[in-house]
Design an enzyme around this catalytic site. Structure first.
Site, mmCIF file in Angstrom:
data_model
loop_
_atom_site.group_PDB
_atom_site.id
_atom_site.type_symbol
_atom_site.label_atom_id
_atom_site.label_comp_id
_atom_site.label_asym_id
_atom_site.label_seq_id
_atom_site.Cartn_x
_atom_site.Cartn_y
_atom_site.Cartn_z
ATOM 1 N N TYR A 58 49.063 -30.026 7.473
ATOM 2 C CA TYR A 58 50.035 -30.829 8.224
ATOM 3 C C TYR A 58 51.286 -31.089 7.383
ATOM 4 C CZ TYR A 58 45.976 -32.052 11.189
ATOM 5 O OH TYR A 58 44.858 -32.028 11.992
ATOM 6 N N ASP A 109 43.971 -39.883 9.728
ATOM 7 C CA ASP A 109 43.516 -38.486 9.680
ATOM 8 C C ASP A 109 44.705 -37.566 9.421
ATOM 9 O OD1 ASP A 109 41.138 -36.481 10.785
ATOM 10 O OD2 ASP A 109 43.154 -35.760 11.242
ATOM 11 N N GLY A 122 44.063 -33.683 24.878
ATOM 12 C CA GLY A 122 44.402 -32.293 25.162
ATOM 13 C C GLY A 122 45.895 -32.039 25.132
ATOM 14 N N LYS A 152 41.836 -32.506 5.224
ATOM 15 C CA LYS A 152 41.122 -31.254 5.486
ATOM 16 C C LYS A 152 41.635 -30.157 4.571
ATOM 17 C CE LYS A 152 41.454 -32.752 10.276
ATOM 18 N NZ LYS A 152 42.710 -33.495 10.154
ATOM 19 N N HIS A 195 38.703 -27.109 7.323
ATOM 20 C CA HIS A 195 39.508 -27.121 8.541
ATOM 21 C C HIS A 195 39.160 -26.021 9.548
ATOM 22 C CE1 HIS A 195 43.727 -28.723 9.824
ATOM 23 N NE2 HIS A 195 42.957 -28.534 10.864
#
Length: 295
Positions: A48, A43, A186, A73, A106
């Site tokens: 990025y 992914d 998280g 994305k 995104h």
């Protein structure tokens, strides 16, 4: 590896390797390590800035293209029909592939309808095998699913024990949209890795806190894409298919839900303005770079 079958019949690995915040300098090595461990779902995203490194690793791995499920994305500054198409072809060039398994929008801002029409057309042409969204809250997701030609097949949203997305998942299931978790840990915020409740469950199964979190998400039908730059952690995150949490432990995990983001809210006007400023700043930097080239 276990798979989910998307609404259009495409099979997607339930566990993947995410490269968010993996720098260009180490991304190629990390992806090669992940593929060596056994990951077959990668992914990445335009924003990025490491699609090229992911593509290089795939080429160097020697693994047949059809065995690797690639997600990227489209970023907000590329929204709109023509811009989105152009950007996806650029992603394909960087990834060194002639099709992408899954492309997501995104963020739920700007001309995402124009962007979605571009993905629909590229999907119809076979350039993309599945299309979806990311960070779309239930209201915008239902809007798009109801009025677009093709419903999203995936919605990638922040999902972890402190923000479990129970209500959002119900809406996704109603519309046949697969939930996928970004930040399944998280990022360790709020003391997640040292949480006593999860630690007790982990001790019972002789597993790590991270493995229990991933197992809990998998048992909820969520696709997960944990990220690590250490091969030992990649292996740990990959080894989550040899145990199962009891119904009692699943119920205990459910009590940890704070039902709020550890990062930001897409419904906060200040956050929307922050995204706008980011896009404008990138555009200025892009134009400045073009000016320098043309001098």
């Amino acid at each position: 590896m276990e798979y989910v079958t998307l609404s259009n019949g495409v099979k997607m690995p339930r566990l993947g390797y995410g490269v968010y915040q993996v720098g260009k300098a180490e991304c190629e090595r990390c992806v090669l390590d992940a593929l060596k461990v056994g990951y077959r779902h990668l992914d990445t995203a335009q924003t990025y800035f490491n699609e090229e490194e992911v593509g290089n690793a795939i080429q160097k791995s020697g693994i047949p293209r059809e065995e690797i499920f690639i997600t990227t994305k489209v970023w907000v500054e590329h929204y709109g029909y023509e811009q989105t198409k152009k950007s996806v072809y650029e992603s394909m060039r960087k990834l060194q592939v002639d099709y992408i398994d899954l492309v997501l929008l995104h963020q739920p801002f700007s001309d995402y309808y124009g962007a979605w029409r571009a993905l629909e057309d590229m999907y119809a042409e076979g350039k993309i095998k599945a299309i979806g969204i990311s960070n779309f809250y239930p209201d915008r997701m239902v809007d798009l699913a109801s009025f677009a030609r093709i419903k999203p097949m995936v919605n990638q949203v922040e999902t972890h024990p402190f923000n479990q997305q129970i209500e959002a998942q119900k809406w996704m299931e109603k519309y046949g949209i697969q939930i996928e978790a970004w930040a399944p840990f998280g990022e360790g915020r709020g003391g997640l890795f040292t949480n006593e409740t999860i630690a007790k469950i982990a001790a019972k199964y002789n597993k790590s806190v991270a493995q229990v979190i991933l197992r809990w998400e998998l048992q909820r039908g969520i696709v997960v894409i944990p990220k690590s730059v250490h091969i030992e952690r990649m292996e740990e995150n990959f080894n989550v298919f040899d145990f199962k949490l009891s119904e009692e432990d699943m119920a205990t995990m459910a009590t940890l839900d704070k039902n709020q983001s550890l990062f930001f809210s897409h419904t906060d006007p200040n956050m929307v303005e922050w995204f706008v400023q980011m896009v404008e700043e990138r555009q200025r930097n892009h134009d400045h770079g073009k000016d320098k080239k043309n001098r």
